[in-house]
Design a protein around this motif. Structure first.
Motif, PDB file in Angstrom:
ATOM      1  N   UNK A 229      15.814  -1.661  11.345  1.00  0.00           N
ATOM      2  CA  UNK A 229      16.796  -1.236  12.344  1.00  0.00           C
ATOM      3  C   UNK A 229      18.286  -1.181  12.122  1.00  0.00           C
ATOM      4  N   UNK A 230      18.967   0.058  12.341  1.00  0.00           N
ATOM      5  CA  UNK A 230      20.406  -0.131  12.260  1.00  0.00           C
ATOM      6  C   UNK A 230      21.128  -1.138  13.017  1.00  0.00           C
ATOM      7  N   UNK A 231      22.229  -1.769  12.742  1.00  0.00           N
ATOM      8  CA  UNK A 231      22.945  -2.690  13.623  1.00  0.00           C
ATOM      9  C   UNK A 231      23.403  -1.867  14.810  1.00  0.00           C
ATOM     10  N   UNK A 232      23.286  -2.049  16.121  1.00  0.00           N
ATOM     11  CA  UNK A 232      23.847  -1.791  17.357  1.00  0.00           C
ATOM     12  C   UNK A 232      24.839  -2.450  18.086  1.00  0.00           C
ATOM     13  N   UNK A 237      31.589   5.279  22.437  1.00  0.00           N
ATOM     14  CA  UNK A 237      33.206   5.540  21.996  1.00  0.00           C
ATOM     15  C   UNK A 237      33.429   6.822  22.273  1.00  0.00           C
ATOM     16  N   UNK A 238      34.883   7.102  22.409  1.00  0.00           N
ATOM     17  CA  UNK A 238      35.304   8.696  22.442  1.00  0.00           C
ATOM     18  C   UNK A 238      36.196   8.849  21.146  1.00  0.00           C
ATOM     19  N   UNK A 239      36.265  10.035  20.661  1.00  0.00           N
ATOM     20  CA  UNK A 239      36.900  10.475  19.579  1.00  0.00           C
ATOM     21  C   UNK A 239      37.986  11.437  19.936  1.00  0.00           C
ATOM     22  N   UNK A 240      39.347  11.278  19.828  1.00  0.00           N
ATOM     23  CA  UNK A 240      40.569  12.197  19.842  1.00  0.00           C
ATOM     24  C   UNK A 240      41.538  11.846  18.648  1.00  0.00           C
ATOM     25  N   UNK A 241      41.429  13.467  17.810  1.00  0.00           N
ATOM     26  CA  UNK A 241      42.455  13.238  16.802  1.00  0.00           C
ATOM     27  C   UNK A 241      42.138  12.041  15.745  1.00  0.00           C
ATOM     28  N   UNK A 242      40.795  11.876  15.502  1.00  0.00           N
ATOM     29  CA  UNK A 242      40.490  10.815  14.375  1.00  0.00           C
ATOM     30  C   UNK A 242      40.562   9.544  14.939  1.00  0.00           C
ATOM     31  N   UNK A 243      41.147   9.284  16.240  1.00  0.00           N
ATOM     32  CA  UNK A 243      41.199   7.875  16.585  1.00  0.00           C
ATOM     33  C   UNK A 243      39.777   7.576  17.716  1.00  0.00           C
ATOM     34  N   UNK A 244      39.419   6.159  17.574  1.00  0.00           N
ATOM     35  CA  UNK A 244      38.383   5.978  18.419  1.00  0.00           C
ATOM     36  C   UNK A 244      38.479   5.009  19.312  1.00  0.00           C
ATOM     37  N   UNK A 245      38.158   5.169  20.638  1.00  0.00           N
ATOM     38  CA  UNK A 245      38.449   4.299  21.710  1.00  0.00           C
ATOM     39  C   UNK A 245      37.309   4.029  22.583  1.00  0.00           C
ATOM     40  N   UNK A 246      36.894   2.788  22.757  1.00  0.00           N
ATOM     41  CA  UNK A 246      35.894   2.387  23.705  1.00  0.00           C
ATOM     42  C   UNK A 246      35.977   3.085  24.821  1.00  0.00           C
ATOM     43  N   UNK A 247      34.844   3.713  25.223  1.00  0.00           N
ATOM     44  CA  UNK A 247      34.851   4.401  26.735  1.00  0.00           C
ATOM     45  C   UNK A 247      33.905   3.883  27.512  1.00  0.00           C
ATOM     46  N   UNK A 248      32.878   2.898  27.095  1.00  0.00           N
ATOM     47  CA  UNK A 248      31.838   2.013  27.887  1.00  0.00           C
ATOM     48  C   UNK A 248      31.091   1.322  26.907  1.00  0.00           C
ATOM     49  N   UNK A 249      30.258   0.461  27.734  1.00  0.00           N
ATOM     50  CA  UNK A 249      29.381  -0.396  27.098  1.00  0.00           C
ATOM     51  C   UNK A 249      28.145  -0.563  27.539  1.00  0.00           C
ATOM     52  N   UNK A 250      27.084  -1.037  27.053  1.00  0.00           N
ATOM     53  CA  UNK A 250      25.599  -1.237  27.858  1.00  0.00           C
ATOM     54  C   UNK A 250      25.802  -2.851  28.185  1.00  0.00           C
ATOM     55  N   UNK A 251      25.549  -2.645  29.461  1.00  0.00           N
ATOM     56  CA  UNK A 251      25.548  -4.218  30.046  1.00  0.00           C
ATOM     57  C   UNK A 251      24.700  -5.108  29.292  1.00  0.00           C
ATOM     58  N   UNK A 252      25.150  -6.128  28.923  1.00  0.00           N
ATOM     59  CA  UNK A 252      24.497  -7.168  28.179  1.00  0.00           C
ATOM     60  C   UNK A 252      24.227  -6.769  26.795  1.00  0.00           C
ATOM     61  N   UNK A 253      25.048  -6.025  26.383  1.00  0.00           N
ATOM     62  CA  UNK A 253      25.051  -5.288  24.954  1.00  0.00           C
ATOM     63  C   UNK A 253      25.823  -6.368  24.139  1.00  0.00           C
ATOM     64  N   UNK A 254      25.778  -6.245  22.527  1.00  0.00           N
ATOM     65  CA  UNK A 254      26.422  -6.964  21.802  1.00  0.00           C
ATOM     66  C   UNK A 254      27.922  -6.977  22.007  1.00  0.00           C
ATOM     67  N   UNK A 255      28.364  -5.630  22.037  1.00  0.00           N
ATOM     68  CA  UNK A 255      29.719  -5.457  22.446  1.00  0.00           C
ATOM     69  C   UNK A 255      30.505  -6.167  23.542  1.00  0.00           C
ATOM     70  N   UNK A 256      29.525  -5.942  24.559  1.00  0.00           N
ATOM     71  CA  UNK A 256      30.221  -6.689  25.847  1.00  0.00           C
ATOM     72  C   UNK A 256      30.143  -8.269  25.597  1.00  0.00           C
ATOM     73  N   UNK A 257      29.024  -8.826  25.145  1.00  0.00           N
ATOM     74  CA  UNK A 257      29.136 -10.111  24.716  1.00  0.00           C
ATOM     75  C   UNK A 257      30.288 -10.634  23.891  1.00  0.00           C
ATOM     76  N   UNK A 309      31.295  -8.926  15.987  1.00  0.00           N
ATOM     77  CA  UNK A 309      30.083  -8.661  16.773  1.00  0.00           C
ATOM     78  C   UNK A 309      28.788  -8.867  16.234  1.00  0.00           C
ATOM     79  N   UNK A 310      28.060  -9.677  16.794  1.00  0.00           N
ATOM     80  CA  UNK A 310      26.410  -9.924  16.206  1.00  0.00           C
ATOM     81  C   UNK A 310      25.813  -8.776  16.642  1.00  0.00           C
ATOM     82  N   UNK A 311      25.589  -7.885  15.884  1.00  0.00           N
ATOM     83  CA  UNK A 311      24.810  -6.774  16.153  1.00  0.00           C
ATOM     84  C   UNK A 311      23.514  -7.122  16.626  1.00  0.00           C
ATOM     85  N   UNK A 312      22.837  -5.981  17.011  1.00  0.00           N
ATOM     86  CA  UNK A 312      21.230  -6.097  17.653  1.00  0.00           C
ATOM     87  C   UNK A 312      20.615  -4.874  17.225  1.00  0.00           C
TER      88      UNK A 312
END
Length: 324
Positions: A229-232, A237-257, A309-312
């Motif tokens: 499994x790939x690290x998740x 994410x949203x992309x604009x002009x090559x820039x990546x911004x965090x647009x949301x997260x899964x509740x309880x997911x690795x990024x939020x934690x 971030x510890x991926x899952x």
């Protein structure tokens, strides 16, 4: 279980007399799909608890291919075939990397498969048919307008996604049928950038059928592809002009934690500058399998900081299909 979607206008439907294969037989391989997902399922809030779309019979015995978001975590699946017969089914498997899902019809009598072709043989400008369940009234003359990389905000990447136009109004799980009457892909999305470059053109994104063969036996026997499994990260994410911004997260997911916040700008992955969404995903996945630590450098509140971030494995958060 009727789909609340208007018929394709007659002038956009395929003409059987202008086609080299048996159109009626090909369209008879389509089924409509309705799935119900428990309220507490991981995907319930984002994908809903009642999902509708299409599937296509790909093998004798009632094996049906669809787009995975229709059936992931489904507790029940019902289908309607070309004769109007309602058929119960169960989820065989789902593959996050490709987006494919498999359903087994519990009563496969009368279900005839659509031959599988090669998506690699498609070229830009080639005429195709985008078919849903419902015969010619849900079949659309379309065209391949581009074949290119596609990066999805939900940590999804295809190297050679197929883009078609005009768009089918009810695209999820629809079959992309080539000029020889074979299955070339499965409908996934409505997009407004179907053409190459920055041109605005409404269309559909289709998952190429060539991605199925390497994982089909695994999905049928174990419910998932037997590759690491790939690290998740659980990050939208949203992309604009090559820039990546965090647009949301899964509740309880690795990024939020780990403390990622909406609005964070992702600058680096493990010391490598981020130049786009596809680039970011490949850099994350190159670090190892699910569970690997992913160091991100982000910009927040006028300062640069590192968050590890510890991926899952995404699939570990899903309700597994019941094997029969």
């Amino acid at each position: 279980m009727d789909q609340p979607v208007p018929d394709i206008p007659p002038e956009l439907q395929p003409d059987p007399s202008a086609i080299s294969f048996d159109l009626e037989s090909a369209l008879a391989s389509m089924v409509s799909i309705r799935s119900e997902v428990p309220d507490d399922a991981f995907t319930a809030q984002t994908l809903g608890t009642e999902r509708r779309g299409h599937g296509v019979v790909i093998r004798e015995g009632g094996l049906i291919l669809t787009i995975g978001y229709l059936i992931v975590e489904a507790a029940s699946v019902w289908m309607v075939d070309a004769t109007g017969r309602a058929i119960a089914g169960h989820v065989l498997g789902y593959d996050q990397d490709t987006g494919f899902g498999l359903v087994q019809a519990l009563d496969p009598s009368g279900l005839k498969p659509l031959p599988i072709g090669r998506s690699a043989d498609l070229i830009e400008g080639e005429p195709v048919i985008f078919a849903g369940a419902g015969g010619r009234a849900m079949a659309l003359n379309s065209q391949v307008v581009s074949i290119r990389e596609f990066a999805g905000y939900w940590e999804y990447l295809l190297d050679k996604a197929i883009f078609t136009s005009p768009p089918h109004p009810f695209w999820g799980g629809g079959a992309l049928i080539g000029a020889d009457g074979t299955l070339r892909g499965i409908g996934s999305l409505f997009v407004q950038e179907a053409a190459q470059g920055n041109l605005s053109l409404d269309g559909n994104m289709v998952v190429p059928i060539d991605l199925l063969e390497p994982i089909l036996d695994d999905l049928m026997t174990t419910g998932r592809a037997l590759r690491p499994s790939r690290p998740w990260l659980g990050m939208f994410s949203a992309e604009a002009a090559g820039k990546i911004v965090v647009a949301g997260m899964w509740g309880g997911g690795p990024a939020e934690k780990a403390g990622i916040e909406i609005g964070d700008l992702v600058l680096e992955v493990d010391g490598t500058p981020v130049t786009g969404m596809a680039d970011m995903l490949r850099n994350i996945w190159s670090l190892g399998d699910a569970g690997v630590e992913v160091p991100l450098v982000i910009f927040r509140d006028r300062s640069v900081r590192e968050i590890r971030i510890t991926s899952a494995a995404r699939g570990d958060f899903y309700k597994a299909p019941q094997m029969h």
